[in-house]
Design an enzyme around this catalytic site. Structure first.
Site, mmCIF file in Angstrom:
data_model
loop_
_atom_site.group_PDB
_atom_site.id
_atom_site.type_symbol
_atom_site.label_atom_id
_atom_site.label_comp_id
_atom_site.label_asym_id
_atom_site.label_seq_id
_atom_site.Cartn_x
_atom_site.Cartn_y
_atom_site.Cartn_z
ATOM 1 N N HIS A 53 0.976 -1.083 -0.028
ATOM 2 C CA HIS A 53 0.041 -0.131 0.016
ATOM 3 C C HIS A 53 0.968 1.224 0.075
ATOM 4 C CE1 HIS A 53 1.340 -0.596 4.200
ATOM 5 N NE2 HIS A 53 0.948 0.636 4.404
ATOM 6 N N ASP A 112 0.917 5.401 2.005
ATOM 7 C CA ASP A 112 0.391 5.749 3.043
ATOM 8 C C ASP A 112 -0.455 7.034 2.872
ATOM 9 O OD1 ASP A 112 1.391 3.996 4.689
ATOM 10 O OD2 ASP A 112 3.467 5.035 5.202
ATOM 11 N N HIS A 138 4.936 -0.011 -0.095
ATOM 12 C CA HIS A 138 5.437 -0.857 0.706
ATOM 13 C C HIS A 138 4.594 -1.816 1.349
ATOM 14 C CE1 HIS A 138 3.972 2.576 3.201
ATOM 15 N NE2 HIS A 138 4.115 1.686 3.994
ATOM 16 N N ARG A 163 7.099 -9.547 16.253
ATOM 17 C CA ARG A 163 7.753 -8.512 15.533
ATOM 18 C C ARG A 163 7.091 -7.288 15.955
ATOM 19 N NH1 ARG A 163 6.614 -4.926 11.317
ATOM 20 N NH2 ARG A 163 8.110 -4.191 9.962
#
Length: 723
Positions: free
Chosen positions: A578, A580, A650, A660
């Site tokens: 996507h 931002d 990204h 994570r």
């Protein structure tokens, strides 16, 4: 659908005890005559399809596949029946028809008489066809699932389990048409194609829309130089598109939708103010139908200038086929949208000369399109009046053909800015690519180094910096995340907002400050969270040579945890690709800078806290969302930063083992969009009493190296994670 004598008797009893008057009686009798082709054979009123859908989903998780098929197929049919029933009611109770028969009255009574009579007509019609629950709006979540064709995803699994492969394939294909980037369904489709005995005809789109079928057929005919066939399909596409527009517009007369900034409990507007606001909302919805009808399933964006473009294609096909009358009619219809189109005007003049005619009125534009254009322009005038005089939220005109004369003088500059991209699509997107940031500025923090520049990352305005946090600071923030973070926080309460194979949890600064105020977490930990994010702001402001101060748009401490037992054969991403601040359309390789994207975001950053997990690398891609141009591995203290727009699509690779964690940050140059939640959090932190234990670890900010220091923080409304 068929009706029974019981239906007729039921409605007739209503006539006996509540005799409708005038037009309502005419409508009611006409409805009875035509009911045989519109009512369900069950003789029951249509029920609410959302309850059927919920029951079907419950059956899915109970693995009762027969029940899944029964309930979801029933829900899909009922949703269509309810939509058609409402459309029939609105068509049969048109306000202009009711007003035409109204007796002349004084003042505003004639208007409200027509409104009341239409209200009675609609109520009678819907009571005669829909159960009470079906007359109420369904929830936004259910409507979103039906719009995205989610029921077909459940259905394809149920049919597969029942070994009804032909039906499983059609359900899978129907879902995939609207969700072409769904990786798991893409793999399912490949598997279905390997099943023996299934032909290509089994891959049917059950929700196929007539105007898109005609559109694709017309394109195929043009490719084969079959211009007669193309013209016929373009004409069908026009007719189907107008029908779809009318259906869409008929659904706009629902309940008033309160905005985020509106308090319905303290709504003090009077009759006329509230009526005006609701009517303007209806008009805005009607105008938006132009984009809805022009958006092909599976695309994020609408085809630009869709309806006029159909007449342009129709004109060229008719001209190539030598059908001059049809070509002239298409050209004259196109003139309704663009009366000053030089090419069309010259073509019409050539036609008149070649035919030896001096009167072009022998062939006229389509009357239904002329009525549509006039209606649309009147709606635009009212909407612009509402924006200028009644405080109606800004109206974004969906049509590039709107004449400037419709727009009030005070709104024309903003309107021209909105319309500018229509004139040159590529130019509009080129403007979005222009960046005010210049990378390579000084680094104002000691110990921080550039690990990977834009050149290494195969892009522009991208950077990886190491040394923002030490190991102790990373451990502290990891503990903070796992002690205080609420499952799904920042994702509207959803534990798995991006993939069903991972759980997400997040902690905003404001929630952390409140927990610290309650004594649930250490003051030093929340202070570290605050200081770490401010380090990032000061660093990026300097490194990217920001022309004005950077303001926080949103900050989020977020963890992704792989779900044990759900990782085998996994091919999806932890977070899909996507951008931002714009809507990435991988098919057209465009990125549309418009809501619901966070268009005010200018810089994005991720501050990593650990690397004791598998997967989870950040990837940059081309605009196709597939071609990976760079990949970054997380570890403690590593910062990845980049501009938020279409230069930097990204995503995040799947986290297949472990957890994570990172601090996700977004920044804006617009002070008015700065994070208000952060400001509130800082105020709470300042009010915290000092901790008594002087040995409690306090983590100072790294001292500044030589370089400029820029002050001027401000804060914004918090929004959900986009990284």
């Amino acid at each position: 659908m068929a009706t029974s004598l019981a239906d007729v008797a039921s409605v007739f009893s209503v006539f006996l005890f509540h005799p409708p008057a005038g037009l309502l009686l005419q409508f009611s009798l006409a409805w009875l005559v035509s009911a045989g082709s519109h009512m369900h054979s069950s003789a029951a009123l249509l029920q609410s399809y959302d309850s059927l859908y919920h029951d079907g989903v419950r059956a899915y998780f109970m693995k009762d596949w027969e029940k899944v098929v029964t309930l979801l197929e029933w829900a899909l049919q009922t949703q269509d029946d309810v939509s058609q029933a409402r459309l029939g009611c609105h068509s049969g109770c048109r306000l202009d028809e009711i007003a035409r028969d109204a007796e002349p009255l004084v003042s505003d009574l004639n208007f409200f008489q027509a409104v009341l009579r239409r209200g009675e007509c609609l109520s009678f019609c819907e009571r005669s066809r829909l159960e009470p629950a079906a007359r109420a709006p369904v929830s936004e979540d259910v409507q979103s699932d039906f719009n995205k064709r989610v029921p077909y995803n459940f259905l394809q699994v149920a049919y597969y389990k029942l070994k009804k492969f032909d039906k499983a394939v059609s359900a899978a294909h129907t879902f995939f048409v609207s969700n072409p980037n769904h990786i798991e369904m893409k793999m399912n489709i490949r598997s279905y194609r390997k099943i023996k005995g299934l032909s290509e005809e089994a891959f049917v789109d059950r929700e196929a829309q007539g105007h898109w079928l005609a559109y694709d057929s017309a394109i195929l005919c043009e490719e084969k130089n079959d211009f007669v066939g193309a013209m016929q399909h373009w004409e069908k596409c026009v007719n189907e598109s107008l029908a779809a527009l009318n259906q869409c517009r008929a659904t706009c007369e629902g309940p008033y939708q309160y905005g985020e900034d509106e308090d319905y409990l303290n709504d003090l507007r009077d009759l006329y103010q509230k009526t005006a606001a609701h009517f303007l909302q209806v008009l805005s919805c009607r105008q938006g139908c132009a984009l809805q009808v022009a958006t092909k399933p599976g695309r994020l964006s609408a085809y630009e200038d869709f309806l006029p473009s159909l007449f342009r294609r129709l004109y060229y096909s008719a001209q190539a086929a030598g059908l001059l009358n049809q070509a002239v009619q298409a050209a004259k219809t196109l003139q309704l949208f663009y009366p000053d189109d030089k090419e069309i005007n010259e073509s019409l003049q050539q036609y008149l000369q070649s035919e030896g005619k001096d009167d072009e009125r022998t062939v006229i534009a389509r009357e239904d399109v002329q009525a549509f254009v006039q209606q649309s322009l009147e709606e635009k005038r009212l909407l612009f009046f509402g924006v200028e005089n009644l405080g109606f939220p800004s109206f974004k005109d969906p049509d590039p053909w709107t004449p400037e004369s419709v727009v009030p003088e005070s709104l024309r500059e903003a309107w021209r800015a909105d319309q500018a991209p229509y004139g040159n699509e590529s130019e509009g997107h080129t403007k979005e690519e222009e960046s005010v940031f210049i990378e390579g500025g000084s680094i104002p923090l000691q110990g921080v180094v550039v690990a990977q520049s834009s050149e290494y990352l195969n892009g522009s305005n991208r950077v990886v910096l190491d040394g923002l946090l030490n190991n102790e600071e990373c451990r502290t923030l990891l503990q903070l995340a796992n002690i205080a973070a609420a499952a799904g926080d920042g994702y509207r309460g959803r534990r798995s907002p991006h993939t069903p194979h991972e759980n997400f949890q997040g902690l905003t600064l404001l929630r952390a400050a409140r927990l610290s105020l309650d004594g649930a977490i250490n003051q030093s930990d929340i202070q570290l969270y605050l200081n770490a994010t401010d380090r990032v702001r000061r660093l990026l402001q300097s490194y990217f040579n920001s022309p004005t101060p950077l303001y926080f748009s949103f900050s989020h401490l977020v963890c992704r945890t792989a779900i044990t037992g759900q990782q085998e054969g996994r091919i999806d991403l932890s977070h899909p690709v996507h951008a931002d601040n714009c809507l990435l359309d991988a098919e057209s390789q465009e990125c549309w800078k418009e809501p619901p994207a966070y268009i005010h975001r200018d810089l994005s950053a991720i501050l990593y806290l650990n690397n004791d997990f598998e997967g989870g690398n950040l990837i940059f891609t081309a605009r196709d969302g597939k071609t990976v141009t760079a990949e970054v591995s997380p570890h403690c203290g590593r910062l990845v930063a980049f501009t938020s727009g279409s230069q930097n699509p990204h995503g995040v690779r799947a986290v297949t083992s472990g957890q994570r964690c990172a601090v996700a940050l977004w920044f804006t140059l617009d002070e008015s969009r700065s994070d208000e939640e952060r400001k509130e959090a800082e105020q709470l932190i300042n009010e915290l009493p000092e901790e008594e234990d002087s040995n409690e670890k306090q983590v100072p900010e790294p001292p500044q190296a030589l370089g400029r220091t820029v002050r001027g923080r401000s804060e914004t409304k918090g929004t959900r994670d986009e990284l």
